[in-house]
Design a protein around this motif. Structure first.
Motif, short mmCIF file in Angstrom:
data_model
loop_
_atom_site.label_atom_id
_atom_site.label_comp_id
_atom_site.label_asym_id
_atom_site.label_seq_id
_atom_site.Cartn_x
_atom_site.Cartn_y
_atom_site.Cartn_z
N VAL A 70 0.85 -1.20 0.00
CA VAL A 70 0.00 0.00 0.00
C VAL A 70 0.89 1.25 0.00
O VAL A 70 0.63 2.23 -0.71
N THR A 71 1.97 1.21 0.79
CA THR A 71 2.90 2.34 0.88
C THR A 71 3.59 2.57 -0.46
O THR A 71 3.70 3.71 -0.93
N LEU A 72 4.02 1.47 -1.08
CA LEU A 72 4.68 1.57 -2.40
C LEU A 72 3.74 2.19 -3.42
O LEU A 72 4.13 3.10 -4.17
N ALA A 73 2.49 1.72 -3.45
CA ALA A 73 1.51 2.23 -4.41
C ALA A 73 1.30 3.73 -4.19
O ALA A 73 1.24 4.51 -5.15
N SER A 74 1.24 4.15 -2.92
CA SER A 74 1.03 5.56 -2.60
C SER A 74 2.24 6.40 -3.00
O SER A 74 2.09 7.49 -3.55
N ALA A 75 3.44 5.88 -2.74
CA ALA A 75 4.67 6.60 -3.11
C ALA A 75 4.76 6.75 -4.63
O ALA A 75 5.11 7.82 -5.14
N LYS A 76 4.40 5.68 -5.35
CA LYS A 76 4.45 5.73 -6.81
C LYS A 76 3.46 6.73 -7.38
O LYS A 76 3.81 7.50 -8.27
N SER A 77 2.22 6.72 -6.86
CA SER A 77 1.22 7.63 -7.43
C SER A 77 1.55 9.07 -7.07
O SER A 77 1.34 9.97 -7.88
N THR A 78 2.09 9.30 -5.86
CA THR A 78 2.47 10.66 -5.47
C THR A 78 3.61 11.16 -6.35
O THR A 78 3.60 12.30 -6.81
N SER A 79 4.57 10.27 -6.61
CA SER A 79 5.71 10.63 -7.44
C SER A 79 5.24 11.00 -8.86
O SER A 79 5.68 12.01 -9.42
N ALA A 80 4.33 10.21 -9.41
CA ALA A 80 3.81 10.48 -10.76
C ALA A 80 3.05 11.81 -10.79
O ALA A 80 3.22 12.62 -11.71
N PHE A 81 2.26 12.02 -9.74
CA PHE A 81 1.47 13.26 -9.63
C PHE A 81 2.37 14.49 -9.60
O PHE A 81 2.17 15.46 -10.31
N MET A 82 3.43 14.40 -8.76
CA MET A 82 4.37 15.52 -8.61
C MET A 82 5.14 15.80 -9.88
O MET A 82 5.42 16.94 -10.21
N SER A 83 5.50 14.71 -10.54
CA SER A 83 6.27 14.84 -11.75
C SER A 83 5.46 15.58 -12.82
O SER A 83 5.97 16.48 -13.50
N THR A 84 4.19 15.23 -12.94
CA THR A 84 3.30 15.92 -13.88
C THR A 84 3.12 17.38 -13.47
O THR A 84 3.21 18.29 -14.29
N LEU A 85 2.90 17.57 -12.17
CA LEU A 85 2.64 18.91 -11.65
C LEU A 85 3.83 19.85 -11.85
O LEU A 85 3.64 21.01 -12.23
N SER A 86 5.03 19.33 -11.65
CA SER A 86 6.22 20.19 -11.75
C SER A 86 6.41 20.69 -13.18
O SER A 86 7.06 21.70 -13.40
#
Ligand SMILES: *[C@@H]1O[C@H](CO)[C@@H](O)[C@H](O)[C@H]1NC(C)=O
Length: 189
Positions: A70-86
């Motif tokens: 669950v932690t890995l999935a959350s870290a991955k989706s947050t990372s993808a979100f941030m990458s798009t946002l930046s």
């Protein structure tokens, strides 16, 4: 008459089966609640794991493995979100830089969590204590990385909604990681 009694029998069995599965589900959710009570963020722990109650049942190894997943999935989706946002328009260079740092830190965390999950999967065959201590080291490292990242964000004034959302997501990853670490420690004892 016979048809009627077999119908009753069927209803009786259906009822017993339903009662049993409800009891099993209660046992499983109670197990998750109790296990989560020793973590730093018990409510988040419970909320993130109760969906997987049928898989976890009352097994500590499965509970910890699911917490890591669950932690890995959350870290991955947050990372993808941030990458798009930046990369989106209207983001100031300073904010974009902080987000990029965060994405890097999160990708290190993802690597560490992946290694943890890999180690967890052959827990039974390898030396239990060594594995647990490796996993603890890696999750601790992931947690340090994530707080480094949230520290970076505190420096930017949190006026914008977007920053609040980003911070919220990162904090959640850090809290999930902290919980996974607590569950791993429990497994080690
Ligand atoms: C965690 O994820 C891995 C890889 O996807 C999977 O093999 C494993 O079964 C999962 N563990 C649990 C407890 O769900």
């Amino acid at each position: 008459m016979e048809a009627l009694s077999s119908k009753f029998l069927l209803i009786f069995f259906a009822f017993s089966f339903t009662t049993l599965s409800i009891q099993a589900r209660e046992t499983n959710t109670l197990f998750i609640r109790n296990s989560c009570s020793s973590t730093t963020y018990p409510r988040l722990c419970y909320a993130s794991l109760v969906k997987h109650a049928d898989l976890i049942q009352t097994n500590h190894v499965l509970l910890t493995g699911t917490a890591l997943n669950v932690t890995l999935a959350s870290a991955k989706s947050t990372s993808a979100f941030m990458s798009t946002l930046s990369r989106s328009r209207g983001v100031k260079p300073r904010e974009a830089a902080a987000m990029k740092d965060c994405v890097e830190v999160l990708s290190d965390s993802v690597d560490e969590l992946r290694r943890c999950i890999g180690e967890m999967s052959h827990l039974r065959t390898s030396n239990f204590e060594v594995t647990i201590s490796d996993v603890q080291t890696w999750v601790s490292a992931a947690l340090t990385d994530e707080s480094t990242c949230t520290d970076g964000f505190q420096e930017i004034n949190a006026k914008h909604n977007i920053q609040r959302i980003v911070r919220g997501k990162i904090v959640q990853v850090a809290q999930l990681t902290s919980n996974a670490l607590a569950l791993i420690s429990k497994l080690a004892n």
